[in-house]
Motif scaffolding. Structure first.
Motif, short mmCIF file in Angstrom:
data_model
loop_
_atom_site.label_atom_id
_atom_site.label_comp_id
_atom_site.label_asym_id
_atom_site.label_seq_id
_atom_site.Cartn_x
_atom_site.Cartn_y
_atom_site.Cartn_z
N MET A 99 -10.85 77.96 59.35
CA MET A 99 -11.54 77.52 57.96
C MET A 99 -13.30 77.74 57.52
SD MET A 99 -10.39 76.21 53.96
CE MET A 99 -11.14 76.29 52.78
N HIS A 100 -13.49 77.39 58.56
CA HIS A 100 -14.74 77.09 59.09
C HIS A 100 -15.76 78.10 59.39
CE1 HIS A 100 -14.39 73.77 56.26
NE2 HIS A 100 -13.44 73.46 56.69
N ALA A 101 -14.84 78.88 60.31
CA ALA A 101 -15.49 79.49 61.12
C ALA A 101 -15.64 81.06 60.80
CB ALA A 101 -14.40 79.63 62.46
N MET A 102 -15.61 82.08 59.85
CA MET A 102 -15.81 82.82 59.05
C MET A 102 -17.07 83.72 59.50
SD MET A 102 -15.23 82.04 54.60
CE MET A 102 -13.41 81.72 54.54
N LEU A 103 -16.42 84.76 59.90
CA LEU A 103 -18.08 85.95 60.88
C LEU A 103 -18.77 86.76 59.38
CD1 LEU A 103 -19.51 86.33 63.48
CD2 LEU A 103 -17.58 87.35 63.68
N ASN A 104 -19.59 86.47 59.50
CA ASN A 104 -20.83 87.53 58.67
C ASN A 104 -20.90 88.47 59.62
OD1 ASN A 104 -22.65 88.83 57.39
ND2 ASN A 104 -22.65 87.18 55.55
N SER A 105 -20.49 89.45 59.68
CA SER A 105 -20.98 90.70 60.60
C SER A 105 -22.38 91.00 60.15
CB SER A 105 -20.15 92.12 60.34
OG SER A 105 -20.09 92.47 59.61
N VAL A 106 -23.28 90.63 59.45
CA VAL A 106 -24.44 91.31 59.59
C VAL A 106 -25.75 90.25 59.41
CG1 VAL A 106 -26.44 91.52 57.92
CG2 VAL A 106 -24.04 92.70 57.39
N ALA A 107 -24.84 88.98 59.01
CA ALA A 107 -25.75 87.31 59.50
C ALA A 107 -24.92 86.38 59.83
CB ALA A 107 -26.78 87.28 58.18
N PRO A 108 -24.28 86.42 61.18
CA PRO A 108 -23.18 85.35 61.91
C PRO A 108 -24.15 84.27 61.34
CG PRO A 108 -23.97 87.29 62.87
CD PRO A 108 -24.68 87.42 62.31
N SER A 109 -23.81 82.74 60.97
CA SER A 109 -23.36 81.54 61.58
C SER A 109 -24.11 81.26 62.87
CB SER A 109 -23.06 80.30 60.79
OG SER A 109 -22.20 80.79 62.10
N ARG A 110 -24.99 80.06 63.65
CA ARG A 110 -25.38 79.82 64.31
C ARG A 110 -23.58 79.69 65.71
NH1 ARG A 110 -29.57 75.22 63.00
NH2 ARG A 110 -28.55 75.27 61.26
N SER A 111 -22.76 79.79 64.72
CA SER A 111 -21.42 79.35 65.90
C SER A 111 -21.15 80.43 66.59
CB SER A 111 -20.64 78.83 64.43
OG SER A 111 -20.72 77.93 63.58
N TRP A 112 -21.58 81.55 65.64
CA TRP A 112 -21.79 82.96 66.98
C TRP A 112 -22.49 83.82 66.95
CZ3 TRP A 112 -16.00 84.72 66.81
CH2 TRP A 112 -15.47 83.64 65.92
N SER A 113 -22.63 84.08 68.54
CA SER A 113 -23.29 84.81 68.93
C SER A 113 -22.93 86.40 69.63
CB SER A 113 -23.96 84.06 70.18
OG SER A 113 -22.98 84.13 71.70
N ARG A 114 -23.88 87.35 68.73
CA ARG A 114 -23.53 88.47 69.28
C ARG A 114 -23.09 88.87 70.60
NH1 ARG A 114 -23.38 93.64 65.08
NH2 ARG A 114 -24.06 91.66 64.48
N THR A 115 -22.40 89.76 70.65
CA THR A 115 -21.96 90.40 72.82
C THR A 115 -22.90 91.75 72.76
OG1 THR A 115 -20.42 90.25 72.65
CG2 THR A 115 -21.47 88.53 73.61
#
Length: 189
Positions: A99-115
């Motif tokens: 529930m807290h791992a939502m991924l904003n595809s334009v402005a991802p949180s620090r929980s996600w890193s684009r590869t």
């Protein structure tokens, strides 16, 4: 007995069939099956930017990808799809953290890193998003979307597809995140 006798021909046919069956079973045993860990939905933030959401029912996922069908303008490749954007989760997304791992595809949180590289989403293109594990053991079922479909959502609404057997097709379903998660994991928690 001649090499061309009916008995020898039947034996060779049975031996060939047996070898083919053994090869087929060996190939099947070597096939990997990726197990479903839950579902993927798509929502929007307050600025109407796409937000990928997950209902993780089993184990975990390590990342997410948005892809689209390959077009004639794309470089040729073996795959019929093209990755548009992909992200690694900083920590595994589990049933308790989804529930807290939502991924904003334009402005991802620090929980996600684009590869890798990415391309902007375009109107009129059908995209699909899903979650996956690095070792290819788990995935979340994909969601199909277009920018036009997303424009009809408000923050907090989740778009998914539901299969309707009588129509033999998937239809868009819009619901709250809580409903999405409960439906996706019905009977698994």
């Amino acid at each position: 007995m001649s090499l061309h006798s009916p008995g020898r021909a039947r034996w060779r046919a049975k031996a060939a069939a047996g070898l083919l069956a053994a090869a087929f079973m060996t190939a099947l045993a070597g096939c990997e099956t990726v197990a479903g860990a839950g579902s993927t939905g798509i929502s929007v933030d307050a600025q109407a930017r796409p937000v990928i959401v997950f209902a993780v029912c089993n184990d975990h996922i390590d990342g997410a990808t948005i892809y689209r069908d390959r077009t004639k303008a794309d470089p040729t490749g073996e795959d019929t799809t093209v990755s548009v954007a992909s992200w690694d989760a900083v920590s595994p997304v589990t049933p308790t953290t989804a529930m807290h791992a939502m991924l904003n595809s334009v402005a991802p949180s620090r929980s996600w890193s684009r590869t890798g590289s990415s391309e902007p989403l375009r109107p009129g293109v059908v995209y699909q998003a899903y979650g996956w594990t690095r070792d290819n053991t788990w995935f979340t079922g994909h969601v199909e979307f277009t920018l036009e479909r997303l424009s009809r959502l408000t923050p907090g609404q989740v778009l998914t597809q539901t299969y309707i057997p009588s129509k033999d097709q998937d239809v868009d379903t819009v619901q709250s995140y809580e409903q999405f998660s409960a439906e996706a994991c019905k009977g698994t928690r």
